[in-house]
Design an enzyme around this catalytic site. Structure first.
Site, PDB file in Angstrom:
ATOM      1  CG  HIS A 124     -90.952 -31.295  43.130  1.00  0.00           C
ATOM      2  ND1 HIS A 124     -90.633 -30.164  43.853  1.00  0.00           N
ATOM      3  CD2 HIS A 124     -90.500 -32.351  43.855  1.00  0.00           C
ATOM      4  CE1 HIS A 124     -90.005 -30.531  44.955  1.00  0.00           C
ATOM      5  NE2 HIS A 124     -89.913 -31.857  44.984  1.00  0.00           N
ATOM      6  CD  GLU A 126     -87.018 -26.441  43.983  1.00  0.00           C
ATOM      7  OE1 GLU A 126     -86.145 -25.856  43.315  1.00  0.00           O
ATOM      8  OE2 GLU A 126     -86.769 -27.426  44.717  1.00  0.00           O
ATOM      9  CB  SER A 269     -86.618 -33.879  53.708  1.00  0.00           C
ATOM     10  OG  SER A 269     -86.718 -34.866  52.704  1.00  0.00           O
TER      11      SER A 269
END
Length: 311
Positions: A124, A126, A269
């Site tokens: 991912h 992040e 999001s």
């Protein structure tokens, strides 16, 4: 069929800020504006920004010299920042401030020489950015996802160890991993406050509270959205049939067979316009009463950089 809407749902403060940074940069400087990685994980949002002149790239070597580049809400490694600096690119940082908080925790551990464990999903963006904050070769940075990973983890010095977490994880599953870390490494230190962001927590709480009131749950969000996937998983865990959809066009009439009440939520999001289109489609398929389920009010706001504030 009744339609019950989760609260809170949709955009969080970090997503709002990231999108505003791209929109403001386009308004102030004009197209093209380069964005490293999808600024947020939502197909609709990314496509709208592309139409406005944003160019999404995966690496900085795709960005021409003398360009403006925006780092996505997920954050980037120190190496990426250094590369942008070495090329004298003009950078606007859309990293969510709550992700930046985790970066600072890792940076402090690296500076002190403490080893650090990140709870997160491999690959991912992040996680890649957070792992990239640790530079101390004498220490160590480790990634775990499950209690089983913890059982296999070997560190150099269990007496000088800390942990942080990806901000968009399942609250329940993360708690299990933290418990495993504390059992395996009794002296491990954690952050003063849980790294899972307020919006992730609130949206999961809303689904947990609502799932017993509905027969099925629609989660509006893209497949690469970590927090949206966690909402779908949570709804299933607490007993509702759950479906992750990008938009209303993905709803299948068969899903609604025998459903008397359906819940709708959206990942952090996913914009409200997509939720409204889902409601419209559900009405076409027999939905009648639309009700907002009460939930925690959110009033967090993250400011855009001063240079991009439009008066």
């Amino acid at each position: 069929m009744n339609i019950l809407l989760a609260n809170p749902r949709g955009f969080c403060a970090g997503v709002d800020r990231a999108i505003s940074i791209v929109e403001s940069a386009l308004e102030k400087f004009g197209a093209p504006i380069y964005v490293r990685h999808e600024v947020v994980h939502n197909r609709y949002v990314v496509n709208k920004l592309k139409e406005a002149g944003a160019v999404f790239v995966e690496e900085l070597d795709e960005v021409p010299d003398d360009s403006i580049v925006i780092f996505s809400a997920h954050g980037v490694s120190k190496a990426v920042r250094e590369m942008a600096k070495s090329r004298a690119l003009k950078v606007f940082d859309a990293t969510c401030p709550l992700v930046t908080k985790v970066h600072m925790e890792v940076h402090r551990a690296s500076r002190k020489g403490s080893e650090a464990v990140l709870i997160g999903h491999a690959g991912h963006p992040e996680v890649i950015g957070t792992m990239g904050q640790y530079e101390n070769r004498e220490g160590g940075m480790y990634l775990v996802e499950t209690p089983e990973d913890v059982a296999k983890l070997k560190v150099k010095n269990p007496d000088d160890l800390c942990f942080v977490t990806q901000t968009t994880l399942s609250v329940d599953e993360t708690s299990d991993v933290i418990d495993a870390l504390r059992a395996h490494f009794p002296k491990i230190q954690g952050p003063r406050k849980d790294d899972i962001c307020y919006a992730t927590q609130n949206r999961q709480d809303a689904v947990r509270e609502m799932a017993g009131l509905v027969d099925a749950m629609l989660v509006v969000g893209s497949r690469n959205s970590s927090n949206s996937n966690r909402l779908r998983e949570l709804a299933e865990k607490v007993g509702a049939k759950a479906y992750l959809i990008d938009d209303a066009s993905m709803i299948e009439a068969d899903w609604l067979a025998g459903v008397e009440a359906i819940g709708v939520t959206a990942g952090a999001s996913a914009p409200e316009v997509l939720v409204q289109s889902v409601i419209t489609r559900l009405r076409e398929l027999g939905g009648k009463v639309v009700a907002e389920h009460p939930g925690r009010e959110e009033n967090v706001v993250f400011e855009v950089p001063p240079e991009l504030r439009i008066l």
